[in-house]
Scaffold this motif. Structure first.
Motif, PDB file in Angstrom:
ATOM      1  N   LEU A 296       0.881  -1.033  -0.123  1.00  0.00           N
ATOM      2  CA  LEU A 296       0.027  -0.098  -0.115  1.00  0.00           C
ATOM      3  C   LEU A 296       0.980   1.239  -0.139  1.00  0.00           C
ATOM      4  N   PHE A 297       1.955   1.318   0.832  1.00  0.00           N
ATOM      5  CA  PHE A 297       2.734   2.306   0.768  1.00  0.00           C
ATOM      6  C   PHE A 297       3.604   2.744  -0.306  1.00  0.00           C
ATOM      7  N   SER A 298       3.946   1.688  -0.942  1.00  0.00           N
ATOM      8  CA  SER A 298       4.676   1.819  -2.257  1.00  0.00           C
ATOM      9  C   SER A 298       3.961   2.651  -3.423  1.00  0.00           C
ATOM     10  N   ILE A 299       2.630   2.255  -3.425  1.00  0.00           N
ATOM     11  CA  ILE A 299       1.766   2.798  -4.513  1.00  0.00           C
ATOM     12  C   ILE A 299       1.118   4.227  -4.101  1.00  0.00           C
ATOM     13  N   LEU A 300       0.961   4.528  -2.830  1.00  0.00           N
ATOM     14  CA  LEU A 300       0.505   5.571  -2.105  1.00  0.00           C
ATOM     15  C   LEU A 300       1.602   6.526  -2.298  1.00  0.00           C
ATOM     16  N   ALA A 301       2.769   6.308  -1.809  1.00  0.00           N
ATOM     17  CA  ALA A 301       4.020   7.315  -1.691  1.00  0.00           C
ATOM     18  C   ALA A 301       4.309   7.698  -3.330  1.00  0.00           C
ATOM     19  N   GLU A 302       3.861   6.962  -4.243  1.00  0.00           N
ATOM     20  CA  GLU A 302       4.246   7.500  -5.739  1.00  0.00           C
ATOM     21  C   GLU A 302       3.141   8.348  -6.180  1.00  0.00           C
ATOM     22  N   GLU A 303       1.917   7.745  -6.033  1.00  0.00           N
ATOM     23  CA  GLU A 303       0.783   8.558  -6.784  1.00  0.00           C
ATOM     24  C   GLU A 303      -0.214   9.240  -5.679  1.00  0.00           C
ATOM     25  N   ARG A 304      -0.140   9.050  -4.472  1.00  0.00           N
ATOM     26  CA  ARG A 304      -0.960   9.695  -3.521  1.00  0.00           C
ATOM     27  C   ARG A 304      -0.219  10.289  -2.266  1.00  0.00           C
ATOM     28  N   PRO A 305       0.823  10.885  -2.467  1.00  0.00           N
ATOM     29  CA  PRO A 305       1.447  11.329  -1.323  1.00  0.00           C
ATOM     30  C   PRO A 305       0.639  12.145  -0.295  1.00  0.00           C
ATOM     31  N   GLY A 306      -0.188  12.916  -0.680  1.00  0.00           N
ATOM     32  CA  GLY A 306      -0.758  13.540   0.115  1.00  0.00           C
ATOM     33  C   GLY A 306      -1.733  13.138   1.139  1.00  0.00           C
ATOM     34  N   ASP A 307      -2.319  11.610   0.717  1.00  0.00           N
ATOM     35  CA  ASP A 307      -3.118  11.066   1.608  1.00  0.00           C
ATOM     36  C   ASP A 307      -2.459  10.282   2.835  1.00  0.00           C
ATOM     37  N   ILE A 308      -1.242  10.049   2.400  1.00  0.00           N
ATOM     38  CA  ILE A 308      -0.257   9.779   3.401  1.00  0.00           C
ATOM     39  C   ILE A 308      -0.047  10.898   4.394  1.00  0.00           C
ATOM     40  N   ARG A 309       0.279  12.028   3.969  1.00  0.00           N
ATOM     41  CA  ARG A 309       0.526  13.210   4.975  1.00  0.00           C
ATOM     42  C   ARG A 309      -0.669  13.403   5.797  1.00  0.00           C
ATOM     43  N   MET A 310      -1.846  13.585   5.270  1.00  0.00           N
ATOM     44  CA  MET A 310      -3.138  13.933   5.902  1.00  0.00           C
ATOM     45  C   MET A 310      -3.486  12.930   7.063  1.00  0.00           C
ATOM     46  N   VAL A 311      -3.287  11.410   6.893  1.00  0.00           N
ATOM     47  CA  VAL A 311      -3.361  10.392   7.819  1.00  0.00           C
ATOM     48  C   VAL A 311      -2.351  10.646   8.853  1.00  0.00           C
ATOM     49  N   LEU A 312      -1.097  10.997   8.607  1.00  0.00           N
ATOM     50  CA  LEU A 312       0.036  10.956   9.665  1.00  0.00           C
ATOM     51  C   LEU A 312      -0.107  12.489  10.310  1.00  0.00           C
ATOM     52  N   GLU A 313      -0.760  13.348   9.592  1.00  0.00           N
ATOM     53  CA  GLU A 313      -1.094  14.376  10.713  1.00  0.00           C
ATOM     54  C   GLU A 313      -2.252  14.455  11.792  1.00  0.00           C
ATOM     55  N   GLU A 314      -3.096  13.394  11.271  1.00  0.00           N
ATOM     56  CA  GLU A 314      -4.206  12.956  12.366  1.00  0.00           C
ATOM     57  C   GLU A 314      -3.501  12.085  13.650  1.00  0.00           C
ATOM     58  N   ILE A 315      -2.461  11.116  12.960  1.00  0.00           N
ATOM     59  CA  ILE A 315      -2.091  10.317  13.997  1.00  0.00           C
ATOM     60  C   ILE A 315      -1.333  10.992  14.845  1.00  0.00           C
ATOM     61  N   HIS A 316      -0.595  12.057  14.267  1.00  0.00           N
ATOM     62  CA  HIS A 316       0.299  12.952  15.309  1.00  0.00           C
ATOM     63  C   HIS A 316      -0.557  13.565  16.549  1.00  0.00           C
ATOM     64  N   LEU A 317      -1.952  13.974  16.080  1.00  0.00           N
ATOM     65  CA  LEU A 317      -2.833  14.649  16.823  1.00  0.00           C
ATOM     66  C   LEU A 317      -3.310  13.857  17.931  1.00  0.00           C
ATOM     67  N   LYS A 318      -3.279  12.408  17.706  1.00  0.00           N
ATOM     68  CA  LYS A 318      -3.769  11.388  18.554  1.00  0.00           C
ATOM     69  C   LYS A 318      -2.898  11.134  19.902  1.00  0.00           C
ATOM     70  N   GLY A 319      -1.669  11.470  19.649  1.00  0.00           N
ATOM     71  CA  GLY A 319      -0.643  11.443  20.657  1.00  0.00           C
ATOM     72  C   GLY A 319       0.397  10.495  20.688  1.00  0.00           C
ATOM     73  N   LYS A 320       1.297  10.798  21.549  1.00  0.00           N
ATOM     74  CA  LYS A 320       2.882   9.976  21.575  1.00  0.00           C
ATOM     75  C   LYS A 320       2.723   8.370  21.299  1.00  0.00           C
ATOM     76  N   GLY A 321       1.578   7.929  22.136  1.00  0.00           N
ATOM     77  CA  GLY A 321       1.396   6.338  22.010  1.00  0.00           C
ATOM     78  C   GLY A 321       1.039   5.918  20.660  1.00  0.00           C
ATOM     79  N   TRP A 322       0.414   6.709  19.767  1.00  0.00           N
ATOM     80  CA  TRP A 322       0.019   6.234  18.411  1.00  0.00           C
ATOM     81  C   TRP A 322       1.254   6.458  17.496  1.00  0.00           C
ATOM     82  N   VAL A 323       2.085   7.624  17.884  1.00  0.00           N
ATOM     83  CA  VAL A 323       3.291   7.797  16.918  1.00  0.00           C
ATOM     84  C   VAL A 323       4.348   6.676  17.482  1.00  0.00           C
ATOM     85  N   LYS A 324       4.383   6.209  18.728  1.00  0.00           N
ATOM     86  CA  LYS A 324       5.277   5.258  18.858  1.00  0.00           C
ATOM     87  C   LYS A 324       5.013   3.876  18.205  1.00  0.00           C
TER      88      LYS A 324
END
Length: 350
Positions: A296-324
Motif C-alpha cells: 500500500l505504501f509503495s503505490i501511495l508514496a508515488e501516486e497519492r502522497p497527500g493521503d499519507i501526509r493527511m493521515v499522518l497529521e491525524e495520527i500525530h494529533l492522537k498523541g505519542k502512543g500512536w506515533v510510537k
C-alpha cells in the motif's frame, strides 16, 4: 506489485460509475422478484414472489387487484426491464475485467458479500475490512498485489455500534441472510457461552464471517449487539481510526458488488499499528500485516502522497502512543522491505 494496464483501470472506473448510479437510483424496480396473481372465490389477488439467497421460493400477500395496484405492477415491470439491461452491461464489464487479470475475491466470499449487500448492510454503514478489502483496493488503485497476503476466505465486516441515519428504522438481519444462503453457516461458539457469537463459519471449510466494532474508551471487552444488523460484534482497539471516512469500491465477482472500504492510507497505517500490537506467537499474521502495508505504501508514496501526509497529521494529533506504534511498525517494515521504508522517510521528517 504490478501495475494494471490502463484499459483495465478504465473498465474498473466504468464499473464503479455504473454501480454507483444504480445504487443512487434505487427504486421499486430494484426489488428482485415478480408480481403474480391468484384467483380466490371470484376475486383476483396480487402476491409478490421471490427467491431467497438459498433458492427457496417465497410469496408475500400484497392485496386485491385494483387500479392502484395495477399501476404499481406496471411501474415495477417497466423498471425491472430497464434494470435488467443495466445489470447485463455490468456483467459484461465484470467478464472483461476477469479476462484482463483484475483481482478477484473467491467465488464463495463474493456470494456472501452479494447477499449481505442486497440485504443493505453497506447502506447501513458497514465497512468491509481485512484481506477481502485489500483485494478490492488493489483494483481501485490500479495494481495487482503479489505474494500470499491476498489469499483468504475470511470476511471481516466492521460497523459502529450506533449510527445516526437519515432513515433510523432501516435494519437488516445478518443471521437470516447467512441462513438463507444455505451454505452451512453456523455461529462460532464463544468462550463464554452466556455471550452471543460474533462469528459465523461453514463447518469443514475456511469460509468465515467475523463482525467487528470499534472499542471506545473503557467499553467492556465483550460482544456488542448492533440492533440494525440484528447481530453481535467483537470490539477492537484502533478500529474507529480504520473505518473513519470509508471509500467505495467494487467486488468484481458476484456480478459487481458496491461495498464500503477503508481509506487506503488509513489501512496502511492501521496495518503498522496492528503489527506492532501482535504477540510473538502471531508471527505469520504480523508478516502478513507488514507485507500488505508495504504494498500500500509503495503505490501511495508515488501516486497519492497527500493521503499519507493527511493521515499522518491525524495520527500525530492522537498523541505519542500512536506515533510510537507507527515508528515501531516502520522499523519492522524496514527489515522486511528497505525500499518501501526508504520511500516513507520523507513523510516522517517532522
Amino acid at each position: 506489485m504490478d501495475r494494471m494496464p490502463l484499459e483495465i483501470q478504465t473498465l474498473y472506473a466504468e464499473l464503479m460509475e455504473r454501480l454507483s448510479a444504480l445504487e443512487a437510483g434505487r427504486s421499486i424496480g430494484h426489488v428482485p422478484g415478480s408480481f403474480v396473481t391468484k384467483a380466490v372465490k371470484g376475486d383476483t389477488y396480487y402476491y409478490f414472489q421471490y427467491f431467497d439467497p438459498g433458492g427457496s421460493k417465497r410469496q408475500i400477500y400484497i392485496g386485491r387487484k385494483d387500479k392502484i395496484l395495477e399501476e404499481v405492477v406496471k411501474k415495477y415491470r417497466e423498471e425491472r426491464a430497464s434494470l435488467a439491461e443495466e445489470e447485463a452491461g455490468i456483467q459484461r464489464l465484470c467478464t472483461l475485467l476477469r479476462a484482463g487479470g483484475a483481482l478477484l475475491n473467491d467465488s464463495a466470499s463474493a456470494r456472501v458479500l452479494k447477499a449481505l449487500s442486497d440485504a443493505g448492510i453497506f447502506r447501513l454503514g458497514a465497512v468491509l475490512i481485512g484481506t477481502q478489502a485489500f483485494l478490492v483496493l488493489g483494483n481501485l488503485l490500479g495494481v495487482r498485489w503479489t505474494g500470499g497476503s491476498i489469499r483468504t476466505q475470511d470476511i471481516d465486516i466492521a460497523a459502529e455500534a450506533s449510527l445516526s441515519l437519515a432513515i433510523p428504522d432501516l435494519r437488516t438481519n445478518i443471521p437470516d441472510v447467512l441462513e438463507g444462503l444455505q451454505m452451512g453457516f453456523l455461529p462460532v461458539p464463544p468462550l463464554d457461552p452466556r455471550k452471543p457469537s460474533t462469528s459465523f463459519k461453514v463447518r469443514g471449510k475456511g469460509l468465515r464471517l467475523d463482525l467487528l466494532t470499534p472499542l471506545r474508551g473503557r467499553q467492556r471487552q465483550g460482544p456488542v449487539f448492533i440492533t440494525r444488523l440484528n447481530a453481535a460484534a467483537r470490539p477492537l482497539s484502533f478500529l474507529d481510526f480504520l473505518i473513519t471516512r470509508p471509500v467505495r469500491g467494487a467486488v468484481i465477482d458476484g456480478g459487481g458488488i458496491l461495498v464500503n472500504l477503508p481509506d487506503p492510507a488509513r489501512l496502511a497505517f492501521h496495518k503498522l499499528i496492528v503489527s506492532a500490537e501482535r504477540e510473538t506467537v502471531m508471527h505469520t499474521k504480523r508478516e502478513k500485516d507488514l507485507h500488505q502495508a508495504a504494498q500500500l505504501f509503495s503505490i501511495l508514496a508515488e501516486e497519492r502522497p497527500g493521503d499519507i501526509r493527511m493521515v499522518l497529521e491525524e495520527i500525530h494529533l492522537k498523541g505519542k502512543g500512536w506515533v510510537k506504534r507507527i515508528r515501531e511498525g516502520l522499523s519492522a517494515l524496514k527489515k522486511m522491505d528497505p525500499t518501501v521504508a526508504e520511500k516513507m522517510t520523507p513523510f516522517l521528517s517532522r
